[in-house]
Scaffold this motif. Structure first.
Motif, PDB file in Angstrom:
ATOM      1  N   TYR A 283       0.314 -13.474 -15.724  1.00  0.00           N
ATOM      2  CA  TYR A 283       0.910 -12.170 -16.048  1.00  0.00           C
ATOM      3  C   TYR A 283      -0.095 -11.053 -15.794  1.00  0.00           C
ATOM      4  N   VAL A 284       0.238 -10.201 -14.843  1.00  0.00           N
ATOM      5  CA  VAL A 284      -0.651  -9.071 -14.535  1.00  0.00           C
ATOM      6  C   VAL A 284      -0.321  -7.906 -15.471  1.00  0.00           C
ATOM      7  N   GLY A 285       0.977  -7.589 -15.624  1.00  0.00           N
ATOM      8  CA  GLY A 285       1.368  -6.517 -16.532  1.00  0.00           C
ATOM      9  C   GLY A 285       2.577  -5.761 -16.026  1.00  0.00           C
ATOM     10  N   VAL A 286       3.161  -4.937 -16.910  1.00  0.00           N
ATOM     11  CA  VAL A 286       4.317  -4.105 -16.527  1.00  0.00           C
ATOM     12  C   VAL A 286       4.079  -2.678 -17.021  1.00  0.00           C
ATOM     13  N   LEU A 287       4.743  -1.725 -16.379  1.00  0.00           N
ATOM     14  CA  LEU A 287       4.581  -0.335 -16.799  1.00  0.00           C
ATOM     15  C   LEU A 287       5.896   0.414 -16.661  1.00  0.00           C
ATOM     16  N   VAL A 288       5.935   1.583 -17.292  1.00  0.00           N
ATOM     17  CA  VAL A 288       7.120   2.428 -17.211  1.00  0.00           C
ATOM     18  C   VAL A 288       6.966   3.320 -15.978  1.00  0.00           C
ATOM     19  N   ALA A 289       7.942   3.247 -15.073  1.00  0.00           N
ATOM     20  CA  ALA A 289       7.863   4.082 -13.866  1.00  0.00           C
ATOM     21  C   ALA A 289       9.248   4.204 -13.248  1.00  0.00           C
ATOM     22  N   ASP A 290       9.466   5.357 -12.625  1.00  0.00           N
ATOM     23  CA  ASP A 290      10.714   5.607 -11.885  1.00  0.00           C
ATOM     24  C   ASP A 290      10.461   5.212 -10.431  1.00  0.00           C
ATOM     25  N   PHE A 291      11.286   4.307  -9.937  1.00  0.00           N
ATOM     26  CA  PHE A 291      11.111   3.813  -8.565  1.00  0.00           C
ATOM     27  C   PHE A 291      11.156   4.964  -7.554  1.00  0.00           C
ATOM     28  N   ALA A 292      11.895   6.038  -7.909  1.00  0.00           N
ATOM     29  CA  ALA A 292      12.056   7.155  -6.976  1.00  0.00           C
ATOM     30  C   ALA A 292      10.752   7.949  -6.804  1.00  0.00           C
ATOM     31  N   ARG A 293       9.805   7.740  -7.697  1.00  0.00           N
ATOM     32  CA  ARG A 293       8.545   8.478  -7.598  1.00  0.00           C
ATOM     33  C   ARG A 293       7.447   7.527  -7.145  1.00  0.00           C
ATOM     34  N   PRO A 294       6.801   7.865  -6.012  1.00  0.00           N
ATOM     35  CA  PRO A 294       5.770   6.954  -5.490  1.00  0.00           C
ATOM     36  C   PRO A 294       4.703   6.662  -6.542  1.00  0.00           C
ATOM     37  N   LEU A 295       4.438   5.390  -6.712  1.00  0.00           N
ATOM     38  CA  LEU A 295       3.540   4.975  -7.790  1.00  0.00           C
ATOM     39  C   LEU A 295       2.240   4.393  -7.244  1.00  0.00           C
ATOM     40  N   TRP A 296       2.374   3.670  -6.129  1.00  0.00           N
ATOM     41  CA  TRP A 296       1.232   2.910  -5.638  1.00  0.00           C
ATOM     42  C   TRP A 296       0.531   3.633  -4.505  1.00  0.00           C
ATOM     43  N   ARG A 297      -0.777   3.448  -4.436  1.00  0.00           N
ATOM     44  CA  ARG A 297      -1.528   3.958  -3.273  1.00  0.00           C
ATOM     45  C   ARG A 297      -0.967   3.273  -2.034  1.00  0.00           C
ATOM     46  N   PRO A 298      -0.988   3.980  -0.884  1.00  0.00           N
ATOM     47  CA  PRO A 298      -0.350   3.391   0.308  1.00  0.00           C
ATOM     48  C   PRO A 298      -1.002   2.091   0.775  1.00  0.00           C
ATOM     49  N   ASP A 299      -2.251   1.841   0.393  1.00  0.00           N
ATOM     50  CA  ASP A 299      -2.904   0.617   0.873  1.00  0.00           C
ATOM     51  C   ASP A 299      -2.687  -0.574  -0.071  1.00  0.00           C
ATOM     52  N   VAL A 300      -1.911  -0.390  -1.141  1.00  0.00           N
ATOM     53  CA  VAL A 300      -1.650  -1.527  -2.038  1.00  0.00           C
ATOM     54  C   VAL A 300      -0.672  -2.475  -1.351  1.00  0.00           C
ATOM     55  N   ARG A 301      -0.983  -3.763  -1.406  1.00  0.00           N
ATOM     56  CA  ARG A 301      -0.129  -4.762  -0.751  1.00  0.00           C
ATOM     57  C   ARG A 301       0.298  -5.833  -1.762  1.00  0.00           C
ATOM     58  N   PHE A 302       1.597  -6.132  -1.786  1.00  0.00           N
ATOM     59  CA  PHE A 302       2.088  -7.266  -2.576  1.00  0.00           C
ATOM     60  C   PHE A 302       2.534  -8.351  -1.592  1.00  0.00           C
ATOM     61  N   ASP A 303       2.474  -9.595  -2.035  1.00  0.00           N
ATOM     62  CA  ASP A 303       2.988 -10.672  -1.169  1.00  0.00           C
ATOM     63  C   ASP A 303       4.502 -10.707  -1.214  1.00  0.00           C
ATOM     64  N   ALA A 304       5.068 -10.315  -2.349  1.00  0.00           N
ATOM     65  CA  ALA A 304       6.539 -10.335  -2.452  1.00  0.00           C
ATOM     66  C   ALA A 304       7.015  -9.274  -3.428  1.00  0.00           C
ATOM     67  N   ILE A 305       8.093  -8.605  -3.035  1.00  0.00           N
ATOM     68  CA  ILE A 305       8.835  -7.747  -3.959  1.00  0.00           C
ATOM     69  C   ILE A 305      10.065  -8.560  -4.333  1.00  0.00           C
TER      70      ILE A 305
END
Ligand SMILES: C[S@@+](CC[C@H](N)C(=O)[O-])C[C@H]1O[C@@H](n2cnc3c(N)ncnc32)[C@H](O)[C@@H]1O
Length: 319
Positions: A283-305
């Motif tokens: 478990y890395v963690g969860v946060l409160v965020a609106d998907f419509a507002r960019p949250l992550w730096r452009p260089d962040v990479r996930f293996d899967a959404i």
């Protein structure tokens, strides 16, 4: 789907008759995870059996180790549309493939399974006796045999119109069970923290397979809700994180959804679900965020959404 025909070892993929439309994707995703070449001798359809050729038994075990849609995998020794065809086909199977499992040191069980028809004990015994020409020397052990042989008989899917004789018959040796037990293990019925749109365990697991989550994958659910998809991804070794616009959900303070529950129990949260399944280390963690507002730096990479945005209300019998 590559369809071929050869003399190599064939296996029956024996599916559970649930979420039929996800079968092919489940097999193909898992085959891709393990880089397994699957040659299809019959198509994956709504019939609960599919004949494939695999490079070896190792690949049959690998497929079963992840597939949710699979009930079991059998090594196919015989197949036909009539009893005669079935027994002829068994007699043509190379002896060196079958006979090592017939030795006196190996106890055995022969199980008759029918689809869309129930047989009486007498009928089952007659079926079993029809294999008496096989030189099986081991003792019968119904509880914990060294080897299990299956006769599968398919009577179609129309319970109002069941034929006298099966449409198709398969005979083979059990090799492995799929991962259906995980559906029970992760069931929403016993889940600590639930939301009113928690994704059911079976679909979550099928989705995690389609997302090809492997140990070490970094997974993100931008509409995480109560985190059901994180549970299945973590079960397959992913490191999981998520976000949701709903502050109350993320903080485990949303209205309880179980019929008899008035207030949330102390500590109910996505994190407590991870603890429940001994998956806290994923478990890395969860946060409160609106998907419509960019949250992550452009260089962040996930293996899967891994996500679902559609509103499914949990059926009452799942609560
Ligand atoms: C179908 S539910 C997801 C259910 C989740 N898979 C689970 O197992 O609980 C969709 C979620 O998206 C969240 N959501 C809706 N709009 C959002 C937005 N703009 N940004 C982030 N989350 C949002 C909702 O609060 C809801 O929890």
């Amino acid at each position: 789907m590559k369809m071929e025909s050869s003399d190599k070892v064939k296996y029956v993929l024996w599916f559970a008759q649930e979420h039929v439309n996800f079968r092919a994707a489940d097999i193909e995703s898992v085959a891709s995870i393990f880089n397994i070449e699957v040659n299809y001798h019959t198509e994956i359809s709504d019939v609960p059996y599919c004949i494939v050729e695999l490079p070896s038994e190792k690949e049959a075990h690998l497929l079963a180790s992840r597939c949710i849609s699979l009930r079991s995998v059998l090594e196919l020794w015989g197949h036909g549309k009539t009893n005669e065809e079935l027994h002829n086909s068994i007699q043509q199977t190379p002896k060196d493939r079958m006979y090592p499992h017939f030795v006196s040191e190996k106890s055995f069980r022969l199980t008759v399974e029918t689809f869309c028809k129930s047989l009486s004990m007498k009928e089952k015994v007659e079926r079993i006796e029809s294999f008496s020409y096989l030189p099986i020397e081991g003792n019968v052990n119904l509880k914990d045999p060294d080897v299990t042989f299956y006769l599968l008989e398919y009577f179609g899917q129309d319970s109002n119109n069941i034929p006298e004789q099966p449409y198709e018959l398969f005979f083979g040796r059990w090799v492995a069970d799929g991962q259906r037990s995980l559906i029970q293990k992760l069931s929403l019925k016993t889940r600590h923290f639930l939301g009113n749109t928690s994704m059911d365990a079976q679909l979550s697991l099928l989705m995690a397979n389609q997302a090809k989550i492997v140990p070490g994958s970094l997974v993100y659910d931008p509409f995480v809700g109560s985190g059901s998809l994180l549970v299945s991804a973590a079960q397959f070794g992913g490191y999981v994180s998520g976000a949701d616009i709903d502050f109350l959900m993320i903080h485990g303070k949303s209205r309880p959804v179980r019929p008899n529950q008035k207030v949330r129990e102390k500590g109910e949260s996505i994190k407590s679900n991870m603890q429940q399944y001994n998956l806290s280390s994923k478990y890395v963690g969860v946060l409160v965020a609106d998907f419509a507002r960019p949250l992550w730096r452009p260089d962040v990479r996930f293996d899967a959404i891994l996500t679902d945005r559609k509103f499914f209300k949990i059926p009452q019998n799942e609560l």
